[in-house]
Design a protein around this motif. Structure first.
Motif, PDB file in Angstrom:
ATOM      1  N   THR A 139       5.402   1.234   4.282  1.00 46.26           N
ATOM      2  CA  THR A 139       4.106   1.722   4.761  1.00 46.26           C
ATOM      3  C   THR A 139       3.569   2.901   3.951  1.00 46.26           C
ATOM      4  O   THR A 139       2.418   3.284   4.140  1.00 46.26           O
ATOM      5  N   HIS A 140       4.363   3.465   3.067  1.00 47.30           N
ATOM      6  CA  HIS A 140       3.858   4.582   2.266  1.00 47.30           C
ATOM      7  C   HIS A 140       2.636   4.199   1.417  1.00 47.30           C
ATOM      8  O   HIS A 140       1.703   5.002   1.289  1.00 47.30           O
ATOM      9  N   PRO A 141       2.591   2.996   0.824  1.00 48.78           N
ATOM     10  CA  PRO A 141       1.366   2.640   0.085  1.00 48.78           C
ATOM     11  C   PRO A 141       0.123   2.618   0.971  1.00 48.78           C
ATOM     12  O   PRO A 141      -0.973   2.980   0.512  1.00 48.78           O
ATOM     13  N   ALA A 142       0.272   2.216   2.243  1.00 47.33           N
ATOM     14  CA  ALA A 142      -0.877   2.213   3.150  1.00 47.33           C
ATOM     15  C   ALA A 142      -1.354   3.636   3.418  1.00 47.33           C
ATOM     16  O   ALA A 142      -2.561   3.884   3.528  1.00 47.33           O
ATOM     17  N   VAL A 143      -0.431   4.577   3.517  1.00 49.69           N
ATOM     18  CA  VAL A 143      -0.803   5.986   3.706  1.00 49.69           C
ATOM     19  C   VAL A 143      -1.540   6.493   2.475  1.00 49.69           C
ATOM     20  O   VAL A 143      -2.586   7.148   2.586  1.00 49.69           O
TER      21      VAL A 143
ATOM     22  N   GLU B 274      -1.486   0.602  12.449  1.00 54.02           N
ATOM     23  CA  GLU B 274      -1.020   1.836  13.104  1.00 54.02           C
ATOM     24  C   GLU B 274      -0.789   2.938  12.084  1.00 54.02           C
ATOM     25  O   GLU B 274      -1.150   4.101  12.311  1.00 54.02           O
ATOM     26  N   THR B 275      -0.175   2.575  10.967  1.00 47.18           N
ATOM     27  CA  THR B 275       0.092   3.561   9.916  1.00 47.18           C
ATOM     28  C   THR B 275      -1.206   4.111   9.341  1.00 47.18           C
ATOM     29  O   THR B 275      -1.352   5.329   9.142  1.00 47.18           O
ATOM     30  N   GLU B 276      -2.154   3.221   9.068  1.00 48.32           N
ATOM     31  CA  GLU B 276      -3.436   3.669   8.537  1.00 48.32           C
ATOM     32  C   GLU B 276      -4.162   4.575   9.520  1.00 48.32           C
ATOM     33  O   GLU B 276      -4.751   5.584   9.120  1.00 48.32           O
ATOM     34  N   ALA B 277      -4.143   4.217  10.796  1.00 48.96           N
ATOM     35  CA  ALA B 277      -4.825   5.036  11.806  1.00 48.96           C
ATOM     36  C   ALA B 277      -4.236   6.432  11.833  1.00 48.96           C
ATOM     37  O   ALA B 277      -4.976   7.435  11.896  1.00 48.96           O
TER      38      ALA B 277
END
Length: 382
Positions: A314-318, A366-369
């Protein structure tokens, strides 16, 4: 055609218009910020369906079309583009900007369409969600000029013969600048790209080198090449769009003037080529091509991209979500240019990742939010 009124979409429709009879446009999708342009595109291409992201888009487009709305189904709302992506067209060109393009990307692949992908963000944030959804060879065709160049160059050898990929970067408008010089950069300066004409978000990303960081992640996912074997070099002329180095010492490069219509056309017809898409290089004129290493100490976005690939799913999404929020804030004059990457790095440092959890669309959302909310908190203090 997703994102039909944007830079990629308008150039794609130009390619189609120049080759009458070669293509049939089944559907258009646009955000809705330029209804008059969308109405003109509908009149010119006569699609079956048109999707507008804003809820008011149906009435606005119908009014702009008048009698020309007959026979055209108009969809409106945030899921409209995803709906048309799943119609089962031979090719879906995803030219949407931002991670909002993820669901249309997954839907097009599920519908077994060839996906011509200009929306790099959906691959960056979706990662394995996207690569696992690919059902057959060449179902996903990259439209970014760099990745199109690599795909073309890879046809010159076997995958097991590849030593490394070389991504070229123009260097943007601030090539050779120090961090001190960039501290007072304005939006107008950042949008003045020396070689490419692109949308505002991509242009600012190019200036900060975040675009090259996203492209590094994209190259790793598209071509299954280890991150240490992907090199970024600065090539100010933007003629060589990327290269593949093979283990015998040979390097194959793809060269053409900086015109996105070439990779767009290839995305629509891969692996075939369309004739006379754009002017070629004039080999009768003297010219000079230069290459230089990227100053990653000054432009740290590429370093961050390398790090997130080794951090968690999920780090790339952040990285992408915070960057999108920061670019919007910079263009609105709320933060400085250097604050973009600095804020991205700070939020990345705060993100723990999901551990060994399997990546799902809901986890990405959820990660992006969380990342966008945290970015807003930090930007509010800037």
């Amino acid at each position: 055609m997703l994102g039909s009124t944007g830079s990629i979409g308008t150039q794609a429709l130009d390619v189609i218009a120049r080759h009458p009879g070669a293509f049939r446009v089944r559907a258009l999708a646009a955000g809705g910020s330029d209804i008059e342009l969308l109405a003109r595109q509908v009149r010119e291409t006569r699609p079956e369906v048109v999707a507008v992201a804003v809820a008011s888009g149906r009435d606005a487009l119908a009014s702009a079309l008048g009698n020309d709305a007959r026979g055209v189904e108009i969809l409106a709302g945030p899921d409209a583009a995803t709906t048309v992506a799943g119609l089962g067209a031979d090719v879906v060109l995803n030219g949407i900007t931002g991670s909002v393009g993820l669901e249309p990307t997954l839907t097009a692949l599920k519908a077994d369409s060839v996906l011509a992908l200009a929306n790099k963000e959906s691959l960056v944030v979706g990662g394995a969600l996207v690569t696992d959804a690919i059902r057959r060879a060449d179902q996903l065709v990259p439209v970014d000029s760099e990745h199109s160049a690599i795909a073309q160059s890879l046809r010159g050898g076997r995958r097991d013969e590849v030593r490394r990929l070389i991504l070229t970067a123009s260097g943007g408008p601030f090539r050779g600048w120090t961090r001190e010089q960039m501290a007072s950069v304005t939006a107008e300066q950042a949008l003045a790209h020396p070689t490419w004409s692109m949308g505002p978000v991509v242009t600012v990303n190019s200036a900060s080198m975040m675009n090259k960081g996203l492209e590094l992640i994209e190259a790793h996912l598209l071509f299954a090449v280890p991150v240490p074997d992907i090199t970024v070099v600065v090539h100010p002329q933007s003629i060589v769009h990327s290269m593949v180095e093979f283990h015998d010492g040979s390097t194959i490069a793809q060269a053409s003037p900086p015109d996105m219509r070439i990779p767009i056309a290839l995305g629509l017809t891969w692996p075939e080529r369309v004739a006379d898409v754009a002017p070629a290089c004039d080999w009768t004129q003297a010219s000079e091509w230069t290459f230089e290493p990227l100053d990653e100490a000054t432009f740290s976005a590429v370093r961050l991209a390398r790090e997130v690939l080794g951090a968690s799913a999920t780090h790339p999404a952040v990285l992408n979500a915070v960057n999108e929020e920061c670019v919007d804030a910079f263009l609105a004059g709320r933060i400085g240019f250097l604050d973009i990457v600095a804020t991205v790095e700070r939020v990345l440092d705060e993100h723990d990742g999901p551990g060994d959890s399997h990546l799902t669309p809901s986890l990405v959302l959820e990660t992006e939010a969380w990342a966008r909310a945290r970015a807003h908190e930090l930007l509010a203090r800037a």
